[in-house]
Design an enzyme around this catalytic site. Structure first.
Site, PDB file in Angstrom:
ATOM      1  N   GLN A   1      41.526  13.093  69.103  1.00  0.00           N
ATOM      2  CA  GLN A   1      41.111  11.910  68.625  1.00  0.00           C
ATOM      3  C   GLN A   1      41.707  10.524  69.215  1.00  0.00           C
ATOM      4  O   GLN A   1      41.255   9.501  69.267  1.00  0.00           O
ATOM      5  CB  GLN A   1      41.324  11.826  66.986  1.00  0.00           C
ATOM      6  CG  GLN A   1      40.536  11.111  66.149  1.00  0.00           C
ATOM      7  CD  GLN A   1      39.068  11.613  65.851  1.00  0.00           C
ATOM      8  OE1 GLN A   1      38.702  12.766  65.676  1.00  0.00           O
ATOM      9  NE2 GLN A   1      38.033  10.633  66.205  1.00  0.00           N
TER      10      GLN A   1
ATOM     11  N   LYS B   1      43.876  13.034  62.144  1.00  0.00           N
ATOM     12  CA  LYS B   1      42.765  14.123  61.700  1.00  0.00           C
ATOM     13  C   LYS B   1      43.396  14.987  60.315  1.00  0.00           C
ATOM     14  O   LYS B   1      44.535  14.658  60.066  1.00  0.00           O
ATOM     15  CB  LYS B   1      42.574  15.224  62.611  1.00  0.00           C
ATOM     16  CG  LYS B   1      41.260  15.973  62.545  1.00  0.00           C
ATOM     17  CD  LYS B   1      40.043  15.088  63.075  1.00  0.00           C
ATOM     18  CE  LYS B   1      38.758  15.721  62.945  1.00  0.00           C
ATOM     19  NZ  LYS B   1      37.765  15.053  63.503  1.00  0.00           N
TER      20      LYS B   1
ATOM     21  N   ASP C   1      33.894  15.769  58.703  1.00  0.00           N
ATOM     22  CA  ASP C   1      33.817  16.587  59.675  1.00  0.00           C
ATOM     23  C   ASP C   1      33.167  17.851  59.004  1.00  0.00           C
ATOM     24  O   ASP C   1      32.519  17.653  58.191  1.00  0.00           O
ATOM     25  CB  ASP C   1      35.304  17.032  60.265  1.00  0.00           C
ATOM     26  CG  ASP C   1      35.204  17.612  61.733  1.00  0.00           C
ATOM     27  OD1 ASP C   1      35.196  16.623  62.644  1.00  0.00           O
ATOM     28  OD2 ASP C   1      35.656  18.832  61.512  1.00  0.00           O
TER      29      ASP C   1
ATOM     30  N   THR D   1      27.164  10.899  65.969  1.00  0.00           N
ATOM     31  CA  THR D   1      27.583  11.889  66.735  1.00  0.00           C
ATOM     32  C   THR D   1      26.615  12.729  67.724  1.00  0.00           C
ATOM     33  O   THR D   1      26.856  12.883  68.935  1.00  0.00           O
ATOM     34  CB  THR D   1      28.469  13.240  65.956  1.00  0.00           C
ATOM     35  OG1 THR D   1      29.433  12.421  65.112  1.00  0.00           O
ATOM     36  CG2 THR D   1      29.215  13.938  66.917  1.00  0.00           C
TER      37      THR D   1
END
Length: 447
Positions: free
Chosen positions: A113, A128, A168, A212
């Site tokens: 990330q 994260k 996520d 995404t």
């Protein structure tokens, strides 16, 4: 300076200090391999412990998450938040709820990330988090109780100027809603910018759900154009059937491609005439069923139980499921079946052996830290809207996303050419992301 020996010593330190974390080792090894090109030209990056500091999280948080299931039984899960690097801005990265989650996986995702967020050009650092909680098979009330317990601890470590989580795997709109509600309750304020991926009625951004998957396809389109090919008319296979996969399928077909297959952990569906995206969304998002249900209800679709989706002949492959899903043997299968372009919609879905096959067989390969950066980029756009108490149209936000993905592609391609590895998007992405973070770290001193 012996660059090979220097990089080897860095990696040996990582192995020694982070035992039992193979995914993290893999992510660091890939970046260090790319940095050999940098250190040969710019040896100042090897000073002041820069690389060692970049590979060590600023903060690692592990906590207990107790909750009560519908039978009245107490369950205990483990929560994580790794705040890896804040030199460019507040930590930014998703939360993953899945039984496979452990500290090593969260560290690998947080490390990736850093560079992904750097590539977006937006002021966000890398982090994260997540838990080994599995939302599959749980009732809405069980998910709510877990999320409330998880946020009761996490809330003290986050904030719109500190750390901004998102979703996520296993964390969608439902989970974000429960998490935000508990944060608001714990802190007695409506701090919209503390989480992204929120509902549109309470601070969310249009395009965030699609970002995404859309971004992966926009990057693929740029890569294909540079390679003298067109997405329009191409055959595409997409692994997975979650959020990223669904919207990659949608955007690829909107741009003229035919998606000839997708999958989940039970097998894959071959779709020679393309995918009915609305039916797929209904099956996966509304009914939460397996892809076999789609095959039963769709026209000209066949389910292959426990099959390998990479068996399908195609021009483009988009692995959008999870880490290390595509190994060396599957990569050879793709190459033999005519695939010319691969872009990672998931985080590190291709093993090092697969990437090596792509290099040897001259397949254009886009790593996840570049190709799937559209999600976090649009999260940052959501943060901008929250900060200004504004709401942008779908068209405007999508235009911003497409421009960001074009800029990421250009940064990868131009940086690779600058370091004499033209066409190597892995090296280009790693070096471009690294240099921005490294320069900021050097400017801000040894901290």
């Amino acid at each position: 300076m012996n660059v090979d020996q220097t990089v080897k010593s860095y990696y040996e330190q990582i192995l020694q200090r982070n035992a039992g974390e193979p995914e993290f080792h893999q992510a660091v090894a890939e970046v260090l391999e790319s940095l050999k090109h940098v250190l040969q030209k710019n040896d100042h990056y090897s000073k002041d412990g820069l690389i060692e500091r970049m590979c060590e999280p600023e903060r690692q948080i592990i906590f207990r998450v107790p909750w009560v299931d519908d039978k009245g039984q107490v369950q205990v899960n483990r929560g994580f938040r790794v705040q890896f690097n804040s030199v460019l801005g507040p930590y930014k990265g998703g939360l993953r709820f899945h039984p496979s989650v452990n500290l090593g996986i969260i560290k690998f995702l947080g490390f990736e990330q850093i560079f992904k967020n750097s590539l977006t050009g937006l002021p966000i650092g890398g982090g994260k988090g997540g838990s080994d909680f599995d939302p599959k098979g749980k009732s809405d009330h069980e998910v709510m109780r877990f999320c409330q317990s998880f946020m009761t601890e996490l809330n003290r470590h986050i904030g719109d100027k500190v750390d901004v989580p998102a979703g996520d795997i296993g964390v969608g709109g439902r989970e974000i809603g429960y998490l935000f509600g508990q944060y608001r309750r714990m802190n007695n304020r409506h701090e919209s910018g503390v989480l992204t991926g929120k509902g549109l009625q309470w601070g969310g951004s249009l395009v965030r759900t699609e970002a995404t998957g859309f971004g992966t396809v926009y990057f693929t389109q740029e890569m294909m154009n540079a390679g003298g090919e067109r997405l329009d008319g191409a055959r595409v296979i997409v692994s997975g059937s979650g959020n990223v996969a669904i919207y990659a399928i949608q955007k690829a077909q909107e741009l003229g491609a035919t998606v000839v297959g997708f999958s989940d952990s039970s097998g894959y569906v071959s779709t020679p005439d393309g995918v009915d995206v609305e039916l797929l969304r209904d099956v996966k998002e509304n009914r939460r069923e397996r892809v076999a249900t789609y095959a039963k209800e769709a026209n000209d679709a066949e389910f292959h139980e426990n099959g390998n989706i990479w068996e399908i002949e195609a021009d483009v492959a988009l692995p959008c499921a999870t880490q290390n899903e595509l190994d060396g043997e599957s990569a050879k299968l793709l190459a033999d079946n005519g695939v010319k372009f691969v872009a990672e919609g998931a985080n590190m879905p291709c093993t090092p052996e697969a990437v090596e096959v792509f290099r040897k067989r001259k397949i254009h390969f886009a790593p996840g830290k570049a190709a799937n950066a559209g999600g976090v980029a649009t999260s940052a756009l959501e943060m901008q809207q929250n900060a200004s108490r504004d709401s942008w149209t779908f068209e405007y936000t999508d235009k911003r996303l497409k421009g960001i993905m074009r800029n990421i592609y250009r940064a990868c391609a131009d940086t690779a050419a600058e370091y004499d590895v033209e066409g190597d998007y892995v090296a280009g992405a790693n070096i471009a992301g690294f240099r921005k973070v490294a320069d900021a770290m050097l400017a801000q001193g040894v901290i």
